[in-house]
Each structure stands twice: as C-alpha cells, then as structure tokens.
Scaffold this motif. Sequence first.
Motif, mmCIF file in Angstrom:
data_model
loop_
_atom_site.group_PDB
_atom_site.id
_atom_site.type_symbol
_atom_site.label_atom_id
_atom_site.label_comp_id
_atom_site.label_asym_id
_atom_site.label_seq_id
_atom_site.Cartn_x
_atom_site.Cartn_y
_atom_site.Cartn_z
ATOM 1 N N LYS A 91 0.832 -1.204 0.000
ATOM 2 C CA LYS A 91 0.000 0.000 0.000
ATOM 3 C C LYS A 91 0.867 1.255 0.000
ATOM 4 O O LYS A 91 0.581 2.216 -0.697
ATOM 5 N N GLU A 92 1.918 1.239 0.794
ATOM 6 C CA GLU A 92 2.839 2.378 0.829
ATOM 7 C C GLU A 92 3.548 2.561 -0.512
ATOM 8 O O GLU A 92 3.764 3.682 -0.964
ATOM 9 N N ASP A 93 3.896 1.452 -1.148
ATOM 10 C CA ASP A 93 4.534 1.503 -2.458
ATOM 11 C C ASP A 93 3.573 2.094 -3.495
ATOM 12 O O ASP A 93 3.972 2.921 -4.321
ATOM 13 N N ILE A 94 2.311 1.690 -3.436
ATOM 14 C CA ILE A 94 1.289 2.221 -4.350
ATOM 15 C C ILE A 94 1.114 3.718 -4.100
ATOM 16 O O ILE A 94 1.066 4.512 -5.035
ATOM 17 N N ARG A 95 1.036 4.096 -2.850
ATOM 18 C CA ARG A 95 0.884 5.517 -2.503
ATOM 19 C C ARG A 95 2.081 6.316 -3.024
ATOM 20 O O ARG A 95 1.927 7.402 -3.575
ATOM 21 N N SER A 96 3.266 5.766 -2.865
ATOM 22 C CA SER A 96 4.474 6.421 -3.353
ATOM 23 C C SER A 96 4.428 6.571 -4.879
ATOM 24 O O SER A 96 4.843 7.600 -5.427
ATOM 25 N N SER A 97 3.926 5.564 -5.557
ATOM 26 C CA SER A 97 3.789 5.639 -7.014
ATOM 27 C C SER A 97 2.823 6.743 -7.418
ATOM 28 O O SER A 97 3.074 7.486 -8.372
ATOM 29 N N ILE A 98 1.712 6.853 -6.700
ATOM 30 C CA ILE A 98 0.729 7.907 -6.986
ATOM 31 C C ILE A 98 1.352 9.278 -6.747
ATOM 32 O O ILE A 98 1.172 10.201 -7.543
ATOM 33 N N GLU A 99 2.114 9.406 -5.661
ATOM 34 C CA GLU A 99 2.801 10.671 -5.395
ATOM 35 C C GLU A 99 3.793 10.997 -6.511
ATOM 36 O O GLU A 99 3.916 12.149 -6.923
ATOM 37 N N GLY A 100 4.497 9.990 -7.022
ATOM 38 C CA GLY A 100 5.450 10.184 -8.114
ATOM 39 C C GLY A 100 4.761 10.646 -9.393
ATOM 40 O O GLY A 100 5.254 11.541 -10.086
ATOM 41 N N ILE A 101 3.627 10.044 -9.700
ATOM 42 C CA ILE A 101 2.864 10.450 -10.886
ATOM 43 C C ILE A 101 2.378 11.878 -10.718
ATOM 44 O O ILE A 101 2.447 12.687 -11.652
ATOM 45 N N LEU A 102 1.901 12.220 -9.525
ATOM 46 C CA LEU A 102 1.452 13.588 -9.254
ATOM 47 C C LEU A 102 2.598 14.575 -9.456
ATOM 48 O O LEU A 102 2.432 15.606 -10.123
ATOM 49 N N LYS A 103 3.760 14.282 -8.912
ATOM 50 C CA LYS A 103 4.916 15.171 -9.069
ATOM 51 C C LYS A 103 5.301 15.328 -10.535
ATOM 52 O O LYS A 103 5.656 16.421 -10.975
ATOM 53 N N ASN A 104 5.213 14.246 -11.294
ATOM 54 C CA ASN A 104 5.519 14.303 -12.724
ATOM 55 C C ASN A 104 4.544 15.234 -13.453
ATOM 56 O O ASN A 104 4.949 16.058 -14.272
ATOM 57 N N GLU A 105 3.262 15.119 -13.141
ATOM 58 C CA GLU A 105 2.257 15.976 -13.776
ATOM 59 C C GLU A 105 2.441 17.433 -13.341
ATOM 60 O O GLU A 105 2.304 18.348 -14.153
ATOM 61 N N GLN A 106 2.755 17.653 -12.068
ATOM 62 C CA GLN A 106 2.993 19.019 -11.595
ATOM 63 C C GLN A 106 4.213 19.623 -12.289
ATOM 64 O O GLN A 106 4.205 20.797 -12.653
ATOM 65 N N PHE A 107 5.240 18.821 -12.502
ATOM 66 C CA PHE A 107 6.439 19.287 -13.195
ATOM 67 C C PHE A 107 6.103 19.721 -14.621
ATOM 68 O O PHE A 107 6.570 20.752 -15.095
#
Length: 105
Positions: free
Chosen positions: A6-22
């Motif tokens: 679950k933490e790994d999935i959450r981290s992946s979602i955070e990574g995708i969010l950061k990519n889109e924000q970038f």
Amino acid sequence: MPNAMKEDIRSSIEGILKNEQFKMDTQYFCEIPAENQNPELMKACESYLREAENPGKDRGKVKQRLIAALEEEGRKESENNRTEAENSLNIQMEIGKILRNKDLL
C-alpha cells in the motif's frame, strides 16, 4: 506485506502527481510547452492522496476517478511515440503497478 505494498502504491501515486505538476510548472515558468499534460490525472491523484489522509464518504468515487484517469493515461502513453521514452516507460510501469493492485487503493 499488504501495508508495504500500500505504501509503495501511494508512493507511485505521489510520483505520478509530481511528474504531472512538473509538466505544468515547465509550461508556466519556462514557457516551454509540456507535451502530454494531463490535468485530470493530476487532480485525481491529488484527490486520492487527500482522501487517503482523511477517509470520507466519497472514497469509492475518488478511487474510481483515479483508476479511470490512470487507465486513460495508460492508453494515451501506449499510443504516443514519444522522445521521452525513458520517462514514459517509468510512468507506464508505475501506472501498471497501481492498476494491478487497485484492490489496495
């Protein structure tokens, strides 16, 4: 194991969010058009992470919105011939991991 995943999935979602924000920041601050921006995916990730912090009655709707946005992004990414192949592949891998484990969302 499920909590670690679950933490790994959450981290992946955070990574995708950061990519889109970038991508959005690149266009705004540098006036460089960022290809393949996906504001809907960014909003879905933000909503999911906010809901994960404070679960409420909209959890199912937020989860479905995220899954739909990830599936759409996955389709778009696989259809595009991009020069950013390495970044695209990484995002595709993260999307695939999340969708394979969507029962943990």
